[in-house]
Enzyme design. Structure first.
Site, PDB file in Angstrom:
ATOM      1  N   CYS A  87       0.816  -1.221   0.000  1.00 35.86           N
ATOM      2  CA  CYS A  87       0.000   0.000   0.000  1.00 35.86           C
ATOM      3  C   CYS A  87       0.851   1.273   0.000  1.00 35.86           C
ATOM      4  O   CYS A  87       0.519   2.255  -0.663  1.00 35.86           O
ATOM      5  CB  CYS A  87      -0.942   0.003   1.200  1.00 35.86           C
ATOM      6  SG  CYS A  87      -0.222  -0.594   2.731  1.00 35.86           S
TER       7      CYS A  87
ATOM      8  N   GLY B 278      -3.697  -0.859   7.710  1.00 38.61           N
ATOM      9  CA  GLY B 278      -2.684  -1.490   6.874  1.00 38.61           C
ATOM     10  C   GLY B 278      -2.126  -2.768   7.469  1.00 38.61           C
ATOM     11  O   GLY B 278      -1.541  -3.584   6.766  1.00 38.61           O
TER      12      GLY B 278
ATOM     13  N   HIS C 100      -2.856   6.225   4.248  1.00 37.31           N
ATOM     14  CA  HIS C 100      -1.440   6.435   4.523  1.00 37.31           C
ATOM     15  C   HIS C 100      -1.021   7.804   3.981  1.00 37.31           C
ATOM     16  O   HIS C 100      -1.266   8.125   2.814  1.00 37.31           O
ATOM     17  CB  HIS C 100      -0.583   5.383   3.817  1.00 37.31           C
ATOM     18  CG  HIS C 100      -0.732   3.998   4.353  1.00 37.31           C
ATOM     19  ND1 HIS C 100      -1.502   3.678   5.442  1.00 37.31           N
ATOM     20  CD2 HIS C 100      -0.167   2.813   3.950  1.00 37.31           C
ATOM     21  CE1 HIS C 100      -1.415   2.378   5.681  1.00 37.31           C
ATOM     22  NE2 HIS C 100      -0.620   1.824   4.787  1.00 37.31           N
TER      23      HIS C 100
END
Lengths: 413, 413, 413, 413
Positions: free
Chosen positions: D200, D232, D302
């Site tokens: 990711c 995540g 993120h």
């Protein structure tokens, strides 16, 4: 009899000196003897002597932290409190919206709060300023003009060419400019001056950079990303709706401060043809700083990722960097300043440290923690720094600066 | 010479006794003299005497808290550590994933971790158990059978009719059942026994309820909503994805525990025709408890809203309730137990307190905080309680229980 | 052709009506046919007809939510925006500090922001007010006097004896007082009136209470603890330093509001001897409410634990309560109001629900979620409610109230 | 008739295509016509055609996201579900601990969960794998060997020299290696293959880097700090005790992944002397990546600070970089892939964006957001990226990869 003997274990423990707790030596550290030697030799002050201090902005976040930190100081005694007109005349406990996790010290609870005017602080040898930047400039100037020694956490005078910007674990040598600062007044001041400390994020990065420059010569460039705690914005500061489950990738003015302050702090003091002293801004070996500053949902403790490129080729290895950080001893320690940390830089061996919640209160937040020292594929070496933004990043810096000024005779009692 | 003199200020401060900090008296409190009298008269132990203790489940959340709390205890010395087979044989610092905000005590760092077998604990006078419930039952039984005094934070024996369930600021009188517990063994035990402490949420509510029953007679019903911190679930405990920006309105088994444990703790001990002692479960004046337990995104400190109806008509006023809470002095204080808080119940006058982040560490978390005492339109009076779930709600309870057992001679040194 | 046919799936889905997603039937629910019948019969408005609306306080938290919610409304069209003098004259996108998780609707982005004066809203049939309480009183009165229909989220007129306090899933019958409210003006108003909606926490509890009273007759007492999200305090609202890792057990005025508003909402309208209508405040069967209100570190969604005692003996069982909650159909649904939820009360079977993060956006936050229906040892039955404080607890309430007023002909187009 | 006409507004809106909401054009953007052209020309599939897909690891975090995202997909239909043996045989709603903020799609709720064996997936044209890395390797190999097209989010085959590592907004051209991958089997596969998507964090950075390389030629070095959300790490993932009020400056293996995957994704495919194809790892113009990865208390999204140095001198200005990012159109858009975002890279003009809570769901998380494009004093240019780690950083990548494979005929229906 030693000073430590008089103080007893309690005080020592309160400031991060050898108690059973803080003396626990992490793996990889040389054992230290449990009686810290510099306590026996605290320069500039006699055993049992007390020093009256004042706090400006006493009801604010930084002011509260000054008061909490000074509760068990060996010689500083909170004597006068200043705040806005709205608070003046009230007892401190009535004026303040106390947000510390320890109660208001009993000795301060009933002190009257004054307006921030020098007349109320005449009996103070040192004045700590936790004022907001919008009022700090005028008030601090008035206090200096009244021949008071002002140690300020505000940004107002950080860029003043005659005011030193001192991180007490880095550049206490810059106190040498104080005589020049005093001489600019008419008539020249005898005692008054202003010393500022740095922005909290700057503080976190210049301490390890100073250690690296001492060991390996000039740093050429440094790339930083900060993850800054909400307490750095004061109170009320950051609205919860802005930062819960979120990151704000911008703090107004912060990146410029870091890029500029670092040069003043890590630079030296040169002399002009006319004999005046001037900060050289690291000009001999240009230093490029690039910072990206973000706000994160953490209460206290700024985390910073730092990548460094040295002028020297080949650069030091990560292991050499680790050792240099560990070995770093600032003047504040040598002088026996009681609020200085035992380890200026604590070096973590575990991969997942430092962490703000676990490490921010080590040594009462007076040192910095560094971890994950490793090679950087783009610059030379990278690591993670944790700095307690409210302690060494703010109030503790002012306090140690004042201790150093006493120890070096810049302030005479 | 007084005990306090020997201990010095440091220890005293560490446990919440009169230091400059903890002695700050909140508005509305009578001033207390700064030399707490009961320190001069600590029952059951001689000056300077030390007591070896062991910790079971030493690497877990509660075990770590035992070790952190005992670092500066005046007579308990951590002597032996037990954990799972996976950890056995390692030095403590290698076996533990230390999550406390203070470093591992130097005296414990290198202690070997043993399997939880009595043979490794023969030199211990007291064994504290922070074991998980799934293994605590058998291990604690084996330790008792080996004639060791076990103070357990696990739930395994809380419902045992011969094991006292003791909240040290409430029902230390229940230690009287220990002789009966020992006598059930064949041959009867000379020293071994098990004492349990209560669930953390139960602990928070029974302390003020005990104060109210002492002052005003039986409570008839009590309605509670808890907002429990994630540390109450141990480690790894609550996944962050479950509790960030969220509340989970259910904690398995918790409501039943609160409704049942309260009766055992606040009840007395009666005698059967055959002369056996039995917990009476508050049967003389039935007490109805209804709890709604929720998990909230707070690290430490359980907040509870409590509404109470008294048997007595008319019921006491909020002001009378406030005074009764303030006046409450449990036996653990009278006996001079060093880990007992100075204020068993701290009563806040401000509307917006107690708050977990600001108040959970007051007195090292050994007391409870109560605020917002006011009329309830449905029952009689309502208020808010804050209990440090990891200290008085867990490890500190076991420690004070052991101190009381020594002071009362249940344990002989 | 049906209304649903014209609107298409998109609108329907946006408001929580049967899409593949929202139609998923939880275990224990009777299956519902996927074509909600009341869409075919939306009272008071013709197919394709559009209704201009204005938003007061358009740049604030509630104002933003009005705008976000109305983006895909079948007939309400945002036509005029009002805010403070500081914003007046700017395009909306320049005036607002948009904090929603969806972008500013394209149709609103460039609308001009006006001062909150009726002249700018003459083309609006409905005015929604998200004004702060400190200015709402005068402005809303001026708008009513200008013969505008005002639906207000502010508290200013909630206690007015001629202004209905309407939770749209509960007491839309109270619109019957509007003619009296109009008649008090000189000259009497033809169209103008004020309708308020309730405090967000009150809204959460009166919806299930209304369902219970409809099924089982009067509720006698109700004890509530709220855990309220920070968005309930507006923006900037709660400082992060106050609520991170914390709970604040006090929200000024909130408990009184809950205890008082509930009586007005759940009560009926009686007639005086002089023929005037008056809210009876549930006087026939007195209802005692006791609330403890706390602020928790959650962004959106108030969680409430509720214990209820019925007048009727024996009380209904938890299972009967569950069925009554499920079966509850408010007038807003019967009238086919497009913003009304499909399930006024969603009843969770899982022990650990409702949870704010997972359940607050169900049906666009237009219903409430209830879980953990079980016996209460002190009162009769207890359960947990989740209410989206920003949607049904604020903006959505005003919107449905306006839809009902149109459907019932209180507003004529 | 156009495809958009058949699908209706609902589907289009659900995937981030022009609805009133997502079409709102931010300041500084050229207006786009509201009818996205590529919807009229969706390659590789006929109007109304449906494609059966299977989900491996269906009960896990990524598996749940696949199911939630596919609920309103125009042609993918969830047909078969695979999970661990423990879940096999149950209905999906019974097997899953559903943690999404939308309910389980009605069409999936009652589907049976199978063991992850190819025989249960024979009717699937595409299989999406959200399996954990510890089991993904063998299972995905078995599915490929059974001639199934596997799109995997696991890391098991990312370094395989014959498996393309595809970020669908970057290097869909790498699908050209599929024939070679098939040919390695004995006998050669007709349909089976494995395509992986990237980590990711890697995904977040390679999308803007690809845009910059397309516009300005090779990037020479790139220094990244990530602030990664807890989602995540999957479920249960990060314990709340580790990450509340905290930052963990270490994610095992993450920095290496970012530094390596970036080279494979941004590099091309070369040909050996023997005619075999091989990923060139950006070897022609070496690219140095240095990443510092941290975990932050954010649920989803993120954030990454990125500094870039270009090979080309002088480097492009920040304004040129901004324009290049805006102008970037990946093949997935040109091909009309329905899950591709409208803006591959959304460029924010405001200083304080992107922010995870406000921006992560824009376009259903299928694009990335970039902000604060400015000069870097150490490298050339720096900026902030936000990537939705669960959507384009995981499940959405696999879905678009499959759409591209259909559009390009790599999968034939």
């Amino acid at each position: 009899m030693s000073f430590a003997g008089i103080l007893g274990r309690d005080f020592v423990g309160a400031l991060g000196f050898p108690t059973p707790q803080s003396s626990s030596v992490p793996p990889g550290f040389l054992p230290t003897d449990s009686q810290s030697p510099f306590l026996h030799d605290m320069h500039g002050i006699h055993q049992g002597e007390l020093v009256n201090i004042g706090v400006l902005g006493a009801t604010g976040t930084v002011g509260q932290r000054f008061i909490a930190l000074l509760e068990s100081h060996p010689y500083f005694v909170v004597h006068a409190l200043g705040a806005s007109a709205r608070s003046a005349g009230k007892a401190y406990s009535k004026a303040v919206n106390w947000k510390q996790t320890t109660p208001i010290p009993a000795s301060v609870r009933d002190l009257p709060v004054h307006a921030c005017e020098p007349e109320h602080f005449r009996e103070c040898v040192v004045v700590f300023s936790g004022l907001d930047a919008d009022v700090a400039g005028d008030i601090e100037a008035a206090f200096r003009a009244a021949d008071l020694a002002v140690f300020s956490n505000a940004k107002s005078y950080r860029r003043d060419p005659h005011v030193p910007l001192i991180v007490p674990l880095v550049n206490t040598s810059h106190l040498s400019i104080i005589p020049q600062q005093r001489s600019l007044h008419t008539p020249p001041l005898r005692k008054g001056f202003i010393v500022t400390n740095a922005n909290c994020s700057t503080t976190g990065v210049v301490i390890p950079l100073a250690a690296l420059e001492r060991a390996f010569g000039p740093v050429e460039s440094c790339l930083i990303t900060t993850m800054q705690a909400v307490s750095g914005a004061g109170y009320p500061g950051v609205p919860s709706l802005d930062i819960f489950d979120n990151i704000v990738p911008y703090i107004p003015g912060e990146e410029e401060k870091m890029e500029w302050e670092t040069l003043k702090i890590l630079g030296g003091i040169g002399e002009s043809d006319a004999g005046a002293q001037a900060f050289d801004m690291h000009a001999g070996t240009p230093l490029r700083i690039s910072a990206s500053c973000t706000r994160v949902p953490v209460i206290e403790g700024h985390t910073e990722t730092v990548s460094v490129r040295f002028a020297r080729r080949p650069p030091p290895s990560p292991q050499q960097v680790r050792e240099a950080l560990l070995a770093y001893t600032p003047e504040a320690q040598t002088l026996g300043c009681p609020s200085a940390p035992r380890h200026a830089i604590y070096v973590h061996e575990e991969d997942d440290r430092p962490q703000p919640r676990l490490d921010r209160n080590y040594q009462q937040g007076a040192g910095v923690s560094v971890g994950r020292v490793r090679q950087c594929r783009v610059l030379d070496v990278k690591f993670v720094v944790l700095v307690n933004n409210v302690n060494i990043g703010a109030a503790t810096s002012s306090i140690i600066n004042a201790e150093v000024a006493i120890a070096k005779g810049v302030i005479t009692l």
